[in-house]
Design a protein around this motif. Structure first.
Motif, mmCIF file in Angstrom:
data_model
loop_
_atom_site.group_PDB
_atom_site.id
_atom_site.type_symbol
_atom_site.label_atom_id
_atom_site.label_comp_id
_atom_site.label_asym_id
_atom_site.label_seq_id
_atom_site.Cartn_x
_atom_site.Cartn_y
_atom_site.Cartn_z
ATOM 1 N N ASP A 41 0.851 -1.196 0.000
ATOM 2 C CA ASP A 41 0.000 0.000 0.000
ATOM 3 C C ASP A 41 0.890 1.250 0.000
ATOM 4 O OD1 ASP A 41 -1.780 2.095 0.572
ATOM 5 O OD2 ASP A 41 -3.071 0.768 1.753
ATOM 6 N N LEU A 47 0.607 -1.852 5.403
ATOM 7 C CA LEU A 47 -0.476 -2.629 4.798
ATOM 8 C C LEU A 47 -0.088 -3.199 3.434
ATOM 9 C CD1 LEU A 47 -3.605 -0.403 5.538
ATOM 10 C CD2 LEU A 47 -2.880 -2.472 6.731
ATOM 11 N N ARG A 49 -2.064 -4.676 -0.080
ATOM 12 C CA ARG A 49 -3.328 -4.851 -0.801
ATOM 13 C C ARG A 49 -3.387 -6.309 -1.258
ATOM 14 N NH1 ARG A 49 -2.497 -0.306 -5.094
ATOM 15 N NH2 ARG A 49 -0.508 -1.322 -4.934
ATOM 16 N N THR A 64 -7.273 -5.397 2.325
ATOM 17 C CA THR A 64 -5.909 -5.141 2.799
ATOM 18 C C THR A 64 -5.650 -5.939 4.067
ATOM 19 O OG1 THR A 64 -6.594 -3.246 4.121
ATOM 20 C CG2 THR A 64 -5.834 -2.784 1.871
#
Length: 182
Positions: A41, A47, A49, A64
């Motif tokens: 991300d 994070l 995706r 996520t």
């Protein structure tokens, strides 16, 4: 070990279902996959995706997930295994959890007790060496006997659970969780 839900991802790296991968190799493969498919991300570095393949592997419908969560779920979805490596023998890979070293006290003729110790070979301990060390520690007889499930067991005169478990923990550095002396 690679399981069927992950075999599609690992087949790209030459791995197939049932192959044994170290934790480091598994982690490196996941990180490489995420980076090569640009799934990190850009707004939040913690994070990832999730594409359809990663969602299937970690069994979630979220869009996520955190990096460590992805890696932990991939590891937890793999089959467990361990390798037995003894000197002068080929390494043996066994699927499943690592069994604890077991102690079994049996009564023999004339109310004599013997302790049978098994499952120590998975920790790389040779039966003959363990029997000799127990003989010195216990000042009693110890012998190597054939086992049912394992290659060999050690039979010690008397109730040797306490001293044998202390020897395994102190000298061989076996964690207490793997020494079942109850």
């Amino acid at each position: 070990a690679v399981v069927s839900t992950q075999s599609g991802h690992y087949s790209r790296d030459g791995h197939k279902k049932g192959d044994i991968l170290s934790r480091k190799t598994l982690r490196d493969n996941v990180i490489t996959y995420i980076k090569s498919h640009d799934l990190a991300d850009p707004d939040n570095k913690k994070l990832v995706r999730l594409d359809p393949l990663l969602s299937t592997i970690i069994k979630t419908r979220d869009l996520t997930a955190q990096w460590n969560q992805v890696i932990q779920k991939v590891e937890s979805n793999c089959g467990k295994c361990y390798v037995i490596s003894l000197p002068d023998k080929f390494p043996i890979t066994v699927k499943g959890d690592l069994p604890p070293i077991q102690f079994k006290v049996e009564k023999r003729t004339g109310n004599k007790k013997v302790t049978i110790i098994s499952n120590f070979e998975v920790f790389g301990i040779e039966a003959k060496e363990l029997a000799q060390k127990l003989q010195h520690v216990m000042s009693s007889s110890a012998a190597v006997v054939p086992g049912l499930r394992t290659e060999s067991n050690v039979l010690v005169q008397g109730d040797a659970r306490r001293l044998a478990s202390k020897l395994l923990i102190d000298e061989y550095k076996i964690p207490k969780t793997f020494v079942d002396s109850s």
